[in-house]
Scaffold this motif. Structure first.
Motif, PDB file in Angstrom:
ATOM      1  N   VAL A   1       0.815  -1.477  -0.134  1.00  0.00           N
ATOM      2  CA  VAL A   1      -0.106  -0.068  -0.070  1.00  0.00           C
ATOM      3  C   VAL A   1       0.776   1.168   0.186  1.00  0.00           C
ATOM      4  O   VAL A   1       2.088   1.428   0.670  1.00  0.00           O
ATOM      5  CB  VAL A   1      -0.982   0.141   1.153  1.00  0.00           C
ATOM      6  CG1 VAL A   1      -1.824   1.309   1.187  1.00  0.00           C
ATOM      7  CG2 VAL A   1      -1.973  -0.872   1.455  1.00  0.00           C
ATOM      8  N   ASP A   2       0.507   2.256  -0.741  1.00  0.00           N
ATOM      9  CA  ASP A   2       1.234   3.500  -0.880  1.00  0.00           C
ATOM     10  C   ASP A   2       0.459   4.555  -1.057  1.00  0.00           C
ATOM     11  O   ASP A   2      -0.997   4.280  -1.801  1.00  0.00           O
ATOM     12  CB  ASP A   2       2.502   3.392  -2.127  1.00  0.00           C
ATOM     13  CG  ASP A   2       3.560   4.249  -1.744  1.00  0.00           C
ATOM     14  OD1 ASP A   2       3.289   4.931  -0.841  1.00  0.00           O
ATOM     15  OD2 ASP A   2       4.553   4.200  -2.394  1.00  0.00           O
ATOM     16  N   TYR A   3       0.931   5.892  -1.254  1.00  0.00           N
ATOM     17  CA  TYR A   3       0.077   6.906  -1.601  1.00  0.00           C
ATOM     18  C   TYR A   3       0.008   7.048  -3.043  1.00  0.00           C
ATOM     19  O   TYR A   3       0.882   6.842  -3.737  1.00  0.00           O
ATOM     20  CB  TYR A   3       0.730   8.336  -1.090  1.00  0.00           C
ATOM     21  CG  TYR A   3       0.671   8.277   0.405  1.00  0.00           C
ATOM     22  CD1 TYR A   3      -0.155   7.946   1.171  1.00  0.00           C
ATOM     23  CD2 TYR A   3       1.844   9.186   0.894  1.00  0.00           C
ATOM     24  CE1 TYR A   3      -0.212   8.093   2.738  1.00  0.00           C
ATOM     25  CE2 TYR A   3       1.506   9.216   2.525  1.00  0.00           C
ATOM     26  CZ  TYR A   3       0.843   8.839   3.193  1.00  0.00           C
ATOM     27  OH  TYR A   3       0.755   8.874   4.223  1.00  0.00           O
ATOM     28  N   LYS A   4      -1.184   7.069  -3.516  1.00  0.00           N
ATOM     29  CA  LYS A   4      -1.650   7.160  -4.978  1.00  0.00           C
ATOM     30  C   LYS A   4      -0.930   8.376  -5.756  1.00  0.00           C
ATOM     31  O   LYS A   4      -0.062   7.895  -6.699  1.00  0.00           O
ATOM     32  CB  LYS A   4      -3.030   7.343  -5.275  1.00  0.00           C
ATOM     33  CG  LYS A   4      -3.314   7.159  -6.764  1.00  0.00           C
ATOM     34  CD  LYS A   4      -2.903   5.975  -7.388  1.00  0.00           C
ATOM     35  CE  LYS A   4      -3.439   5.894  -9.061  1.00  0.00           C
ATOM     36  NZ  LYS A   4      -3.295   4.959  -9.704  1.00  0.00           N
ATOM     37  N   ASP A   5      -0.992   9.548  -5.398  1.00  0.00           N
ATOM     38  CA  ASP A   5      -0.362  10.621  -5.970  1.00  0.00           C
ATOM     39  C   ASP A   5       1.226  10.572  -5.885  1.00  0.00           C
ATOM     40  O   ASP A   5       1.719  11.435  -6.404  1.00  0.00           O
ATOM     41  CB  ASP A   5      -1.066  12.009  -5.500  1.00  0.00           C
ATOM     42  CG  ASP A   5      -1.155  11.956  -4.133  1.00  0.00           C
ATOM     43  OD1 ASP A   5      -0.555  11.282  -3.475  1.00  0.00           O
ATOM     44  OD2 ASP A   5      -2.035  12.911  -3.631  1.00  0.00           O
TER      45      ASP A   5
ATOM     46  N   THR B   1      -9.444  -0.170  -7.527  1.00  0.00           N
ATOM     47  CA  THR B   1      -7.895  -0.295  -7.369  1.00  0.00           C
ATOM     48  C   THR B   1      -7.473   0.797  -6.763  1.00  0.00           C
ATOM     49  O   THR B   1      -6.102   1.117  -7.194  1.00  0.00           O
ATOM     50  CB  THR B   1      -7.387  -0.507  -8.646  1.00  0.00           C
ATOM     51  OG1 THR B   1      -7.676   0.317  -9.776  1.00  0.00           O
ATOM     52  CG2 THR B   1      -7.707  -1.837  -9.237  1.00  0.00           C
ATOM     53  N   ILE B   2      -8.225   1.817  -5.969  1.00  0.00           N
ATOM     54  CA  ILE B   2      -7.619   2.924  -5.353  1.00  0.00           C
ATOM     55  C   ILE B   2      -8.711   3.248  -4.172  1.00  0.00           C
ATOM     56  O   ILE B   2      -9.886   2.565  -4.227  1.00  0.00           O
ATOM     57  CB  ILE B   2      -8.076   4.003  -6.703  1.00  0.00           C
ATOM     58  CG1 ILE B   2      -7.383   5.466  -6.195  1.00  0.00           C
ATOM     59  CG2 ILE B   2      -9.577   4.398  -6.825  1.00  0.00           C
ATOM     60  CD1 ILE B   2      -7.495   6.434  -7.195  1.00  0.00           C
ATOM     61  N   ALA B   3      -8.110   3.964  -3.440  1.00  0.00           N
ATOM     62  CA  ALA B   3      -9.099   4.131  -2.141  1.00  0.00           C
ATOM     63  C   ALA B   3      -8.639   5.584  -1.680  1.00  0.00           C
ATOM     64  O   ALA B   3      -7.623   6.055  -1.833  1.00  0.00           O
ATOM     65  CB  ALA B   3      -8.693   3.201  -0.955  1.00  0.00           C
ATOM     66  N   GLY B   4      -9.574   6.211  -0.478  1.00  0.00           N
ATOM     67  CA  GLY B   4      -9.402   7.147  -0.284  1.00  0.00           C
ATOM     68  C   GLY B   4      -9.242   7.085   1.490  1.00  0.00           C
ATOM     69  O   GLY B   4      -9.866   6.333   1.905  1.00  0.00           O
TER      70      GLY B   4
ATOM     71  N   HIS C   1     -15.635  11.174  -0.122  1.00  0.00           N
ATOM     72  CA  HIS C   1     -15.838  12.639  -0.880  1.00  0.00           C
ATOM     73  C   HIS C   1     -14.158  12.893  -1.591  1.00  0.00           C
ATOM     74  O   HIS C   1     -14.101  13.619  -2.575  1.00  0.00           O
ATOM     75  CB  HIS C   1     -16.149  13.553  -0.216  1.00  0.00           C
ATOM     76  CG  HIS C   1     -17.567  13.479   0.341  1.00  0.00           C
ATOM     77  ND1 HIS C   1     -18.627  13.663  -0.964  1.00  0.00           N
ATOM     78  CD2 HIS C   1     -18.201  13.387   1.408  1.00  0.00           C
ATOM     79  CE1 HIS C   1     -19.886  13.367  -0.374  1.00  0.00           C
ATOM     80  NE2 HIS C   1     -19.678  13.105   1.048  1.00  0.00           N
ATOM     81  N   ALA C   2     -13.100  12.795  -0.604  1.00  0.00           N
ATOM     82  CA  ALA C   2     -11.928  12.947  -1.036  1.00  0.00           C
ATOM     83  C   ALA C   2     -11.427  12.346  -2.292  1.00  0.00           C
ATOM     84  O   ALA C   2     -10.947  12.680  -3.089  1.00  0.00           O
ATOM     85  CB  ALA C   2     -10.885  12.676   0.018  1.00  0.00           C
TER      86      ALA C   2
ATOM     87  N   ILE D   1      -4.679   9.815  -0.922  1.00  0.00           N
ATOM     88  CA  ILE D   1      -5.283   8.738  -1.699  1.00  0.00           C
ATOM     89  C   ILE D   1      -4.349   7.435  -1.787  1.00  0.00           C
ATOM     90  O   ILE D   1      -3.162   7.822  -2.119  1.00  0.00           O
ATOM     91  CB  ILE D   1      -5.455   9.368  -3.351  1.00  0.00           C
ATOM     92  CG1 ILE D   1      -6.327  10.719  -3.269  1.00  0.00           C
ATOM     93  CG2 ILE D   1      -5.806   8.455  -4.364  1.00  0.00           C
ATOM     94  CD1 ILE D   1      -7.704  10.433  -2.824  1.00  0.00           C
ATOM     95  N   LEU D   2      -4.954   6.465  -1.832  1.00  0.00           N
ATOM     96  CA  LEU D   2      -4.059   5.190  -1.693  1.00  0.00           C
ATOM     97  C   LEU D   2      -4.023   4.518  -3.231  1.00  0.00           C
ATOM     98  O   LEU D   2      -5.052   4.432  -3.953  1.00  0.00           O
ATOM     99  CB  LEU D   2      -4.274   4.141  -0.614  1.00  0.00           C
ATOM    100  CG  LEU D   2      -4.567   5.203   0.561  1.00  0.00           C
ATOM    101  CD1 LEU D   2      -4.927   3.886   1.741  1.00  0.00           C
ATOM    102  CD2 LEU D   2      -3.143   5.395   1.102  1.00  0.00           C
ATOM    103  N   ASP D   3      -3.050   3.706  -3.438  1.00  0.00           N
ATOM    104  CA  ASP D   3      -2.735   2.988  -4.900  1.00  0.00           C
ATOM    105  C   ASP D   3      -3.481   1.469  -4.604  1.00  0.00           C
ATOM    106  O   ASP D   3      -3.278   0.768  -5.627  1.00  0.00           O
ATOM    107  CB  ASP D   3      -1.696   2.895  -5.285  1.00  0.00           C
ATOM    108  CG  ASP D   3      -0.607   2.176  -4.345  1.00  0.00           C
ATOM    109  OD1 ASP D   3      -1.149   1.933  -3.475  1.00  0.00           O
ATOM    110  OD2 ASP D   3       0.600   1.961  -4.701  1.00  0.00           O
ATOM    111  N   LYS D   4      -4.298   0.988  -3.717  1.00  0.00           N
ATOM    112  CA  LYS D   4      -4.823   0.007  -3.425  1.00  0.00           C
ATOM    113  C   LYS D   4      -6.495   0.021  -3.077  1.00  0.00           C
ATOM    114  O   LYS D   4      -6.779   1.175  -2.375  1.00  0.00           O
ATOM    115  CB  LYS D   4      -4.143  -1.226  -2.569  1.00  0.00           C
ATOM    116  CG  LYS D   4      -2.582  -1.283  -2.961  1.00  0.00           C
ATOM    117  CD  LYS D   4      -2.786  -2.177  -4.013  1.00  0.00           C
ATOM    118  CE  LYS D   4      -1.298  -2.600  -4.215  1.00  0.00           C
ATOM    119  NZ  LYS D   4      -0.338  -1.277  -5.118  1.00  0.00           N
TER     120      LYS D   4
END
Length: 677
Positions: A127-131, A317-320, A416-417, A338-341
């Motif tokens: 798990v990592d930050y998406k941005d 495939t993405i989470a807030g 919402h994020a 924003i997470l990349d999983k």
């Protein structure tokens, strides 16, 4: 202290690892893969049973996953034997070619080392930050003689304490501005403070007399004149007094505002007692700033508690993630990530991964961290946070009360994020285009399926059988094109084969294909079900002389059945194509079952009054005229029903009991139908 090791187990420089105790954290690495390398199962059998970290690598040697274990051999065996039931494991293990492992003394040390390795390698399956951006922090340069406050996005440096992260950069800057109004401290951007630092660097032996040197050689900076600087540059404050200001700032950033207020009140009383009314007035204005902050905060707990509440909202495939920071019973700030999983990993792993990443990068640790799931290593994480904080910190899962309510609010904010991020970045459009291209390749289509039609059958033991047709245009639901059908065939029991044949025959009949209200010819036809439903669709299309690409999607294992192969296609877990085709199938199921229940409900409620002795057409009209709808009639009490003209109390009670008996029967049938589906 564990050392970095190269691919042959020799000390190297490519793996910076946080220092541990030399006896408790001896590290050993085994690199797999010689000319006659044994299988992964054989290699895992030789791994020790000590606690440590493991690194799975692909064929190019790139680290794709990092994990920790209390027992390395047992944990790695779960991977190679595929007894780990997480959805991502089969796909990940197809990519694994080798592994490394590092042995440490305790599970707590393994947790710390895991964070170091993840931060270094950024493995795809962790798990990592998406941005992938650096978030702002408020930092105190504690390694300096006169520590300064600063807004920064830098990587954490030794000797500097960081507070945050802040996902709103403006909020971080405003916090610094407010802090310096309350307790004057130097800013790291001040030219005069930098001059003092250069003076100390050149003459470190003069640190004890630096105030005198500054008083003789320096001049006050602008911040000193406006009350936000303490005058270090001109020797206006002693090191001891300045250290007291820094401690106040740190307590403020840690959420301990009440202690700061008490200190300021004591200073104001002392200044007033000494008849220093000018200083007392300055302190009073600072108190007003702090009290103004408290007025803007929402009191959420009757007691002074320090805790964080972390809510998540997941897409495929993405989470807030949203963190509510509660200090002294008040929500002081919220942070959004924003997470990349997303649904491609389970909720426990997503939560644990974020908690480790977030608290690895902040010094602001509360006494309690609240999440919505029970973490397998909650005790170890609690010990790690306790060691970082210097006081007890525990993981907690609230299930009722104010904490649970606020955690649900955090989850709504996380949703919402995530929606804002997807809209801002065009994530949905990019993913939809990717899904259409993947479906074109996987299903051997001539072009991306810009128009997808999906059919589903809904029935209850052959009664009230209906079919739905949903349409996705350019990967998005096109609700104006949705259609629903009543199955005309007389069925004694559920027969999806016959029902599917009928609805496809009606939809793709020549007159319907020429009808503009039904839209254009689809690029892909999807039927909800496995091989039987697909066979029915193929036969019906052949009878109509149509050549439309068709596939079936089975719900059990999310397998895609195609006409040219007996073996179903398995789309990659977490892929855009699988997400899209599941969305199409689920929408058709929702549309079908809604129509089925509506049809069944109308048929039954229309006749329920006719079945009650003593109610004829006249009384039925009077009852319906009085209540206006069956919904309002079902919600009425016996007294409400008896208020209708010509309906006495006895008849009202019979109507009430008949309606509620029907409602119970309908609920049981819905449950039976859901189990069959």
């Amino acid at each position: 202290m564990p050392r970095s090791l190269d691919t042959h187990g020799r000390p190297g420089q490519n793996l910076p690892i946080a220092p541990f105790d030399a006896h408790a954290a001896s590290a050993h690495v085994r690199e797999q893969g010689a000319d006659h390398a044994p299988s992964l199962v054989e290699q895992v059998a030789k791994v020790p049973t000590d606690p440590g970290c493991y690194l799975w690598k692909d064929s190019s040697g790139e680290v794709i996953y990092v994990g920790k274990a209390k027992n390395l051999r047992a944990r790695l065996r779960q991977y190679v034997t595929l007894t780990d039931d997480r959805a991502k494991i089969p796909l990940m293990m197809q990519l694994v070619a080798s592994f490394d492992y590092l042995v440490v003394g305790t599970e707590h040390e393994a947790l710390v080392l895991e964070r170091e390795l993840i931060a270094q390698y950024h493995p795809y399956f962790n798990v990592d930050y998406k941005d992938d951006k650096s978030y702002p922090y408020i930092a105190i340069t504690r390694g300096d003689v006169f520590p300064a406050i600063k807004y920064t996005r830098e990587k954490h440096r030794p000797g500097t304490r960081y507070y945050g992260p802040y996902t709103d950069s403006r909020a971080a800057r405003e916090t610094i501005d407010t802090l310096r109004k309350v307790t004057p401290v130097c800013s790291a951007t001040c030219a005069e403070w930098k001059r003092v630092q250069r003076l100390l660097a050149k003459q470190p032996d003069d640190a004890d007399v630096i105030e005198l040197i500054c008083a003789n050689q320096g001049r006050p900076c602008f911040d000193y004149h406006v009350g936000r600087g303490p005058g270090v540059c001109a020797g206006m404050i002693s090191r001891e007094e300045y250290a007291k200001n820094i401690r106040r700032v740190e307590r403020f950033l840690s959420g301990q505002r009440r202690e700061l207020v008490n200190d300021l009140k004591a200073d104001m009383a002392e200044a007033a007692a000494e008849l220093d009314f000018e200083r007392a007035g300055r302190i009073k204005r600072r108190l007003e700033v702090v009290n103004g902050l408290d007025d803007r905060q929402q009191v959420v707990f009757p007691t002074s508690v320090d805790l964080d509440l972390i809510g998540f909202y997941r897409e495929e495939t993405i989470a807030g993630a949203c963190v509510f920071v509660v200090r002294e019973g008040r929500v002081q700030r919220t942070c959004e990530f924003i997470l990349d999983k997303g649904f491609d990993i389970d909720e426990v792993e997503l939560t644990a991964g974020f908690v480790k990443r977030y608290y690895d990068e902040t010094s602001d640790i509360p006494s309690e961290v609240n999440v919505a799931v029970d973490l397998a290593d909650a005790e170890v994480i609690g010990e790690w946070l306790t060691a970082k904080r210097g006081r007890v910190c525990r993981m907690h899962r609230p299930q009722r009360g104010e904490k649970h309510r606020l955690l649900e609010t955090a989850e709504r904010n996380a949703r919402h994020a995530l929606m804002r991020y997807m809209m801002r970045t065009g994530y949905s459009d990019d993913r939809t285009n990717q899904a259409l291209l993947q479906l074109e390749s996987a299903l051997a289509l001539d072009a991306p399926p810009l128009r997808i039609e999906c059919f589903d059958i809904s029935t209850l033991h052959g009664a009230f059988t209906v079919a739905s047709m949903v349409v996705f245009t350019n990967g998005k639901p096109d609700k104006s094109q949705y259609r629903r059908f009543k199955i005309r065939a007389e069925l004694d029991e559920a027969n999806d084969f016959a029902s599917m044949s009928e609805v496809l025959g009606r939809r793709y009949a020549p007159e319907r294909m020429a009808d503009e209200r039904f839209g254009s010819r689809p690029d892909l036809l999807v039927v909800d079900g496995g091989r039987p439903q697909l066979t029915a669709a193929i036969r019906q299309l052949e009878e109509l002389g149509l050549d439309i690409p068709v596939c079936g999607l089975a719900k059990a294992d999310e397998e895609v059945f195609v006409p040219w192969d007996d073996t179903p296609i398995v789309l990659p877990s977490g892929s855009a194509s699988l997400y899209l085709i599941k969305q199409v199938r689920d929408e058709s199921h929702r549309f079908a079952i809604t129509f089925h229940r509506e049809l069944r409900g109308k048929a039954m409620t229309a006749s329920i009054l006719d079945e009650i002795p003593g109610i004829g057409p006249k009384r039925k009209r009077a009852i319906m005229r009085h209540f206006g709808s069956m919904k309002r009639l079902r919600a009425a009490s016996v007294e409400d029903i008896s208020a209708v003209d010509t309906v006495n109390m006895k008849l009202a009670r019979e109507i009430y009991e008949a309606l509620h008996a029907f409602s119970r029967e309908s609920s049981n049938e819905d449950a039976t139908y859901s189990q069959q589906m």
